[in-house]
Design an enzyme around this catalytic site. Structure first.
Site, mmCIF file in Angstrom:
data_model
loop_
_atom_site.group_PDB
_atom_site.id
_atom_site.type_symbol
_atom_site.label_atom_id
_atom_site.label_comp_id
_atom_site.label_asym_id
_atom_site.label_seq_id
_atom_site.Cartn_x
_atom_site.Cartn_y
_atom_site.Cartn_z
ATOM 1 N N TYR A 221 -33.290 -66.988 -67.974
ATOM 2 C CA TYR A 221 -32.390 -67.252 -66.851
ATOM 3 C C TYR A 221 -31.314 -68.222 -67.317
ATOM 4 O O TYR A 221 -30.760 -68.055 -68.387
ATOM 5 C CB TYR A 221 -33.184 -67.765 -65.645
ATOM 6 C CG TYR A 221 -34.386 -66.920 -65.354
ATOM 7 C CD1 TYR A 221 -34.234 -65.609 -64.848
ATOM 8 C CD2 TYR A 221 -35.671 -67.370 -65.635
ATOM 9 C CE1 TYR A 221 -35.343 -64.808 -64.612
ATOM 10 C CE2 TYR A 221 -36.781 -66.575 -65.393
ATOM 11 C CZ TYR A 221 -36.618 -65.296 -64.886
ATOM 12 O OH TYR A 221 -37.705 -64.517 -64.656
ATOM 13 N N LYS B 85 -39.060 -56.776 -68.591
ATOM 14 C CA LYS B 85 -37.697 -56.326 -68.923
ATOM 15 C C LYS B 85 -37.535 -56.071 -70.413
ATOM 16 O O LYS B 85 -36.705 -55.258 -70.820
ATOM 17 C CB LYS B 85 -36.679 -57.368 -68.455
ATOM 18 C CG LYS B 85 -36.574 -57.471 -66.938
ATOM 19 C CD LYS B 85 -35.739 -58.667 -66.523
ATOM 20 C CE LYS B 85 -35.755 -58.827 -65.002
ATOM 21 N NZ LYS B 85 -35.181 -60.117 -64.584
ATOM 22 N N SER C 17 -40.762 -60.591 -65.053
ATOM 23 C CA SER C 17 -39.556 -60.328 -65.852
ATOM 24 C C SER C 17 -39.830 -60.099 -67.331
ATOM 25 O O SER C 17 -38.947 -59.627 -68.051
ATOM 26 C CB SER C 17 -38.563 -61.476 -65.711
ATOM 27 O OG SER C 17 -37.982 -61.455 -64.432
ATOM 28 N N VAL D 167 -41.566 -65.040 -63.600
ATOM 29 C CA VAL D 167 -41.928 -65.978 -62.531
ATOM 30 C C VAL D 167 -43.428 -65.990 -62.235
ATOM 31 O O VAL D 167 -43.902 -66.807 -61.447
ATOM 32 C CB VAL D 167 -41.171 -65.705 -61.209
ATOM 33 C CG1 VAL D 167 -39.685 -65.986 -61.373
ATOM 34 C CG2 VAL D 167 -41.419 -64.313 -60.712
ATOM 35 N N TYR E 212 -38.426 -50.269 -60.547
ATOM 36 C CA TYR E 212 -38.239 -51.665 -60.973
ATOM 37 C C TYR E 212 -39.337 -52.578 -60.423
ATOM 38 O O TYR E 212 -39.891 -53.412 -61.147
ATOM 39 C CB TYR E 212 -36.855 -52.149 -60.543
ATOM 40 C CG TYR E 212 -36.592 -53.589 -60.862
ATOM 41 C CD1 TYR E 212 -36.369 -53.996 -62.185
ATOM 42 C CD2 TYR E 212 -36.563 -54.563 -59.873
ATOM 43 C CE1 TYR E 212 -36.133 -55.320 -62.492
ATOM 44 C CE2 TYR E 212 -36.329 -55.892 -60.170
ATOM 45 C CZ TYR E 212 -36.114 -56.275 -61.483
ATOM 46 O OH TYR E 212 -35.883 -57.589 -61.790
#
Lengths: 304, 304, 304, 304
Positions: free
Chosen positions: D240, D66, D63, D258, D188
């Protein structure tokens, strides 16, 4: 009871509402149907038929097919299916996905889309040739060979049914789809694309009014107990988030589809199917709801 | 049908489950009841009575009272009450508050707490002496003067019913409580504290099996149509988030309470009330659910 | 940096937006304020003051008071308060109640109403004369004795703040309010009713720009670490569901109130307070948001 | 500031927590990493480097990617991306889907999966050879050609990432995915599979500490304003549902993955990356969170 006269009265009394509602347009094929179509067909367990209007014209049965797939799944897998899908009404539509997350991928009941996808998955695990076997099951209970998938509709659902695809992958992420997701969706989209007339659907639904037996042949498809439970599920879950409203106003177990059809039964007496494509905002046929409300009022045949 | 024999059979068959479940303990008064109590009373519309066990002992009817308050509200305010409360099942409990926010303070149905608070508010607007008038209504339909509030229970609810107080103020914030919130809560907590025996409740519920008439006097309390609709609401909403399960397994309209009572009816035939204080995790009597499932199986009297 | 000139520029540049938004009207007292009021006051830790417009006029600080009550609670109870309230942003408003249910009565953070009610409850458990002690705490950090509750506003909140009452009882049902609910609400409604001017608020907030010390006296109210954490909470949670937007556009820790005030700080440099009663649909001052966005753009003082 | 010494102190002080947490196992490839790996790399804008442990070993950035895709999307499409994705924190994870339904398919922010899928879709609409162009962008800001997708990881995500597939179709159903869903997912999953070392990530993140310029070449990737806003989003949404916790305890804008990596920056001073594969239950690296909390405490470099 002079059902034929009553059906004619009903057809007259619903006239003021004929322009209300809108034809389902989320897939192009469904939007093509003529919005003014109206048919009704009532069949008694004594074999007598009563009808009005376009009762012989085939339409897309859509979610009504969920009753058939559930019936077949129960007859194949029995009580075990309730480990993977519940029997509770789902409340408002907006909850569907959060409910699925909250309850770890167990859909509330088999008549919402998520539940029907799980049922489809169960059928895929039990049937050798899922699509044709399912079609033949529907043909058998309808007592009619002339029933088919509409491949254009099935294909159109695949192109536009993004929310159902989303649901199926969500179920897969919880381990509640065992087969390949694409195969489950292909089966599900075909199942919904079946075309039947009011008459054919009334024939098929007579099963549920007749404790699971085929009236013509006496063949047992479901046990009495299974039939009662299936009727109970239709009563509490058969109309999206208007199940309470339908129970409240009509008082019969039934199931609606976005093609404009509604099938309902009065135990040990009759099955009845109405078709009119204009839907209210909850996705149920406007005239179908009104016609059935009038029917149970005029005949005093609400189960309550 | 030899109902008496059947009730005895049922009492024997549920024995293995007698230790399951837990007595409601959220208010001290309810926790004091003996957990092993078990009573059942079935009354036919022909006036015959069938019973077993502690059927004459009074217990706290709790949420079963919501059926009575709804009946009185319908008889006083008619269709207008449906502008302030819906008829749809509520789905899982966890949604209750978010549903209220999402749907702008209109409770899903009159048998969840939020809906019953709105019904209580409607009664407060229509009754001169709300508590005593309501009590007299219950006495009339039960055909028995010896029915009272339990003031200790009502007071205890006020002390501990923080969630209901929260709900009431939420409804007030949406303008769906018209009277003083404290007065509505006082009425509501009293309504729930009424104590009746299985026999008394069965007498009162016979009304719903008999199209709204009192069997003894022939007095009409509700119209046939109102009665059917009320039964329909019980069917879809009467058991918290186990309404589907009850419909699925028992197949009768009914209502449960956390005092351990369950009342149900079979239209045009009988009313039946079971009482056993041990509750499952959904808040419904364990033995009550099992006893009624056995009853409809043995007698073939599911409405489906 | 010539802050005074910059404040004048800002006042000119926001003119086109002066009619946007609506004064809070959920309690009558708040609706009475003149919608065209506009004041801004910036105070540097070197003691210099810069202002424009109605910066000396008192207004209802409302939710800005939550920063003060949290500060006092931290100084009294320390880390233990985080067992009863979280530090996460709350997402959209519609989740507030469902979040509370889902997370068992632990509010997401101390700056949403539910969290501030828990903080109020903590203060009640620690203060001898809660209301006057709290008022004196605010007076001390503002360096000004002339600060009072508005009893009419506090009383009006009690009359109309049904949603807050609902929240408080919900928290009580989870055991996260230890004192009497009415007493907590009385304290909370008083806390929100405090009236201060931009200048007074800027004085009080300088504490958060100056690692927890009072600039004038050097007295330590919060440790450096506590101050940083409090600023962090303001950053992520200070603007209802516009916290992200404020962080994105302004980039300073701050807190808004429905009275139209916004207080913010730039660590080790300044505190700034804007007041303009017209609110956007998220409940934050339209001109306040724009003025602070211009301020950090013109001065390059976003913390990012 | 002797950063090297401080990093060594931190490595010593976190020793007691080395066994806490669990390596991500939802895809087999991620589960294969050695759980005891620990690396940290801090790079100042003056070009000095400080490190400890496995800082040169590549891991799956997941992530953290991102932030890179968002940066590229902003540089290509500018302010228009905010019409399709918000900037508010998302609250608890369980809300993600219901939020998407409630807010009509507009993800709350670009750093949750739903938002990152929309950003991926935007990139697909702007890039000629999306995957290689994106990879080259990452290589450029990291100043290193030796950066690749891990095709096994990307493929594994496709096989097991049912929830992400579900999200993507949900977004498509709302019209917020413009390209083919499979293509968006392929992009993605590749983006998340990029492997970089702490050192390489620290080099890339220095951009965000240095107002959008590449420290080495002086090339402007983002404007100062864009950089500040991106940092603001990391601050409120980067962890998160532990974004508040991270802001509270660490006080730096950052992003976790993660794979066990966390990258953070202190504006105008440094970037820092920690890697340790054991995750807490919120999906963030246990040692990473602790190390960064110690870093800002020891250096006094929280932005608050």
């Amino acid at each position: 009871m002079n059902y034929s006269r009553i059906l004619h009265e009903i057809a007259a009394e619903i006239t003021p509402f004929r322009q209300e509602g809108r034809v389902a347009a989320y897939i192009p094929e469904l939007a093509k149907v003529h919005p003014d179509k109206f048919g009704i067909h009532l069949r008694c367990i004594d074999g007598s038929d009563h009808s009005f209007g376009d009762n012989e014209e085939k339409f897309s049965i859509q979610s009504i097919s969920k009753v058939f797939s559930l019936s077949l799944a129960i007859s194949l897998a029995g009580e075990k299916i309730w480990e993977r899908v519940g029997v509770e009404p789902s409340g408002n539509p907006f909850n569907s996905l959060v409910q699925l997350e909250y309850e770890k991928g167990i859909p509330r009941n088999p008549l919402i889309n998520a539940g029907a996808l799980v049922v489809a998955d169960i059928l895929l695990s039990h049937l050798e040739r899922p699509k044709i076997d399912f079609l033949n099951f529907v043909r058998k209970i309808a007592g009619d060979r002339d029933i088919y998938f509409n491949e254009t509709v099935a294909h159109s659902e695949k192109e536009w049914g993004f929310r159902n695809i989303s649901l199926a992958y969500m179920l897969k992420s919880f381990g509640n789809i065992h087969n390949d997701v694409e195969a489950v969706l292909d089966f599900y989209f075909h199942q919904c694309s079946i075309e039947m007339s009011c008459r054919e659907l009334a024939n098929a639904f007579l099963l549920y009014a007749y404790h699971g037996e085929l009236v013509g042949t006496g063949e047992t498809i479901l046990t009495t107990s299974e039939t009662k439970r299936l009727n109970a599920i239709m009563q509490t879950c058969g109309f999206y988030d208007e199940a309470g409203e339908f129970t409240f106003k009509v008082g019969l177990p039934g199931k609606s589809g976005v093609g404009g059809g509604i099938a309902a039964i009065y135990p040990q007496k009759y099955s009845v199917v109405v078709w009119s494509p204009r839907l209210n905002e909850k996705g149920n046929s406007v005239l179908g709801m009104k016609a059935l409300e009038l029917l149970t009022t005029k005949t005093g045949t609400s189960i309550f």
